[in-house]
Enzyme design. Structure first.
Site, PDB file in Angstrom:
ATOM      1  N   TYR A   1      18.266  29.318   8.346  1.00 10.30           N
ATOM      2  CA  TYR A   1      17.102  30.026   8.892  1.00 10.30           C
ATOM      3  C   TYR A   1      17.104  29.984  10.409  1.00 10.30           C
ATOM      4  O   TYR A   1      17.409  28.952  11.013  1.00 10.30           O
ATOM      5  CB  TYR A   1      15.814  29.388   8.387  1.00 10.30           C
ATOM      6  CG  TYR A   1      15.497  29.735   6.957  1.00 10.30           C
ATOM      7  CD1 TYR A   1      15.242  31.049   6.566  1.00 10.30           C
ATOM      8  CD2 TYR A   1      15.450  28.740   5.988  1.00 10.30           C
ATOM      9  CE1 TYR A   1      14.947  31.362   5.252  1.00 10.30           C
ATOM     10  CE2 TYR A   1      15.145  29.037   4.665  1.00 10.30           C
ATOM     11  CZ  TYR A   1      14.900  30.356   4.306  1.00 10.30           C
ATOM     12  OH  TYR A   1      14.604  30.651   3.016  1.00 10.30           O
TER      13      TYR A   1
ATOM     14  N   MET B   1      13.814  24.283   2.770  1.00  7.80           N
ATOM     15  CA  MET B   1      12.939  23.640   1.791  1.00  7.80           C
ATOM     16  C   MET B   1      13.726  22.792   0.799  1.00  7.80           C
ATOM     17  O   MET B   1      13.354  21.662   0.486  1.00  7.80           O
ATOM     18  CB  MET B   1      12.135  24.712   1.048  1.00  7.80           C
ATOM     19  CG  MET B   1      11.146  24.154   0.047  1.00  7.80           C
ATOM     20  SD  MET B   1      10.305  25.457  -0.872  1.00  7.80           S
ATOM     21  CE  MET B   1       9.164  26.069   0.348  1.00  7.80           C
TER      22      MET B   1
ATOM     23  N   ARG C   1     -10.506   0.428  14.729  1.00  7.14           N
ATOM     24  CA  ARG C   1     -10.407   1.277  13.548  1.00  7.14           C
ATOM     25  C   ARG C   1     -11.360   0.665  12.530  1.00  7.14           C
ATOM     26  O   ARG C   1     -12.479   1.116  12.395  1.00  7.14           O
ATOM     27  CB  ARG C   1      -8.943   1.296  13.085  1.00  7.14           C
ATOM     28  CG  ARG C   1      -8.542   2.519  12.338  1.00  7.14           C
ATOM     29  CD  ARG C   1      -7.065   2.538  12.021  1.00  7.14           C
ATOM     30  NE  ARG C   1      -6.608   1.317  11.359  1.00  7.14           N
ATOM     31  CZ  ARG C   1      -5.389   1.121  10.894  1.00  7.14           C
ATOM     32  NH1 ARG C   1      -4.483   2.070  11.015  1.00  7.14           N
ATOM     33  NH2 ARG C   1      -5.057   0.000  10.302  1.00  7.14           N
TER      34      ARG C   1
ATOM     35  N   LYS D   1       0.843  -1.200   0.000  1.00  3.64           N
ATOM     36  CA  LYS D   1       0.000   0.000   0.000  1.00  3.64           C
ATOM     37  C   LYS D   1       0.883   1.257   0.000  1.00  3.64           C
ATOM     38  O   LYS D   1       2.093   1.163   0.226  1.00  3.64           O
ATOM     39  CB  LYS D   1      -0.911  -0.015   1.228  1.00  3.64           C
ATOM     40  CG  LYS D   1      -0.166   0.061   2.546  1.00  3.64           C
ATOM     41  CD  LYS D   1      -1.092  -0.203   3.732  1.00  3.64           C
ATOM     42  CE  LYS D   1      -0.334  -0.141   5.033  1.00  3.64           C
ATOM     43  NZ  LYS D   1      -1.127  -0.634   6.160  1.00  3.64           N
TER      44      LYS D   1
END
Ligand SMILES: *Cc1c(COP(=O)(O)O)cnc(C)c1O
Length: 357
Positions: free
Chosen positions: A253, A301, A131, A35
């Site tokens: 940063y 990033m 669940r 999955k």
């Protein structure tokens, strides 16, 4: 020319890990859980790499299952959450997919969907995770209902463990599952990765490992290598710039890191937009040209910075492994306060995948 960041997928490692699973449970069938795009490794390439050894596959999206069928995968394919609407029931029967059902609304869809062929069904019981799944005591009634539907073939009863990876183990769920399924006459399936490596008593007829196929450990404080597994995913990027720091200089940063002595740092072409976790602190392990080092300052990033002070030969073009055989993904996950599962699944689309076989 392309930005030097890449994820290597070692298909031979995945085969090795699958065979380790088979050896653990030689009397059970082993369905490879692929999955979430095989936990970020690529569900089709993983299925193809296991096509001649796997007893079956398990995933969630019918689209992914159909892609496997179109590519010639003939094994049983289990859809772990079953259908999301009636049309999917029909498609599952058409493509010989196995339909797990966990709720009454899905039973209704089974009653009413046109079925071009007989449909194999697994019943999912909720043994304590709360669940997905029917209450265990409903099993006889559910089997009677399914028996009245001519094209539906129930074969297996399954459940899923909530704490197989920690000290609580399967102590409450497994007895509740076995009590409910005793003398039901169907095959049983319960074990995920953690249960497969810790609780042979619950192997039953089908085991369903996911994480361990990709070489990571489900257990806190232990790496996949310590379990005899090979890491299948390497996230790597090159150094694209070097900075010399004086005592007192800060990096990145927030100026989070401040040099307490002269240092040399490398800027690596990988950041949180590639899937490397922003939250990890200074000191998170990396490997630079095969030598151990650490991150410095805040992950941004598109870049992160690593310590080259002790690695005078490293520089622009040096290869940095963010996780892989030299840097267990479990270490990075621990630094990020998460699990290997999440890091594997978080690699973003802009990172090219390179297959090793
Ligand atoms: C994801 C999943 C698995 C595999 O779990 P791992 O911890 O990755 O081994 C097995 N069974 C079900 C129902 C799942 O959803």
């Amino acid at each position: 020319m392309t930005r030097p960041v890449c994820v290597d997928i070692d298909l031979a490692a995945i085969r090795h890990n699958y065979l380790v699973c088979k050896q653990k449970a030689p009397n059970s069938r082993t369905f490879a859980v692929i999955k979430a795009d095989a936990y970020g490794h690529g569900s089709l390439v993983v299925a193809q790499a296991l096509a001649d050894v796997a007893d079956g596959f398990a995933l969630l999206n019918i689209e992914d299952a159909l892609r496997l069928r179109d590519a010639g995968i003939t094994q049983p394919i289990l859809l772990l959450e079953g259908p999301f609407d009636t049309a999917e029931v029909t498609a599952m029967s058409e493509y010989r997919l196995i339909c797990a059902i966990h709720s009454d609304h899905q039973l209704d869809w089974l009653r009413h969907a046109p079925l071009p062929r007989p449909l194999e069904v697994w019943l999912k019981l909720n043994s304590g995770m709360n669940r997905l799944g029917f209450k265990p005591q409903r099993l006889p009634e559910l089997l009677a209902t399914l028996a009245s539907l001519p094209a539906i073939m129930p074969t297996t009863v399954m459940t899923h463990f909530a704490t197989a990876d920690d000290a609580r183990g399967i102590a409450t769920q497994w007895p509740s599952f076995t009590a409910a399924t005793r003398s039901c006459g169907l095959a049983l399936s319960a074990a995920n990765s953690a249960a497969l490596f810790a609780y042979p008593e619950c192997f039953a007829d089908v085991v369903r490992p996911g994480l361990v196929l990709y070489g990571a450990s489900p257990f806190d404080g232990q790496t996949g290598a310590e379990l005899g597994l090979k890491p299948a995913m390497t996230l790597r990027a090159d150094i694209i710039a070097v900075q010399e720091l004086q005592t007192g200089d800060s990096v990145g940063y927030g100026s989070l890191f401040c040099a307490e002595r002269p240092m040399r740092i490398g800027v690596v072409a990988c950041g949180y937009a590639d899937g490397y976790p922003r939250i990890v602190p200074t000191g998170t392990p990396v490997s630079v040209d095969g030598q151990p080092s650490r991150t410095i300052g805040r992950v941004s990033m598109d870049m992160l910075t690593v310590d080259l002070t002790e690695l005078p030969l490293a520089g622009v073009g040096s290869r940095v492994e963010l996780w892989g055989p030299n840097v267990p993904i479990e270490w990075v996950a621990a630094a990020a306060g998460t699990l290997a599962y999440e890091l594997m699944c978080a690699i973003t689309a802009r990172v090219p995948r390179r297959l090793l076989s």
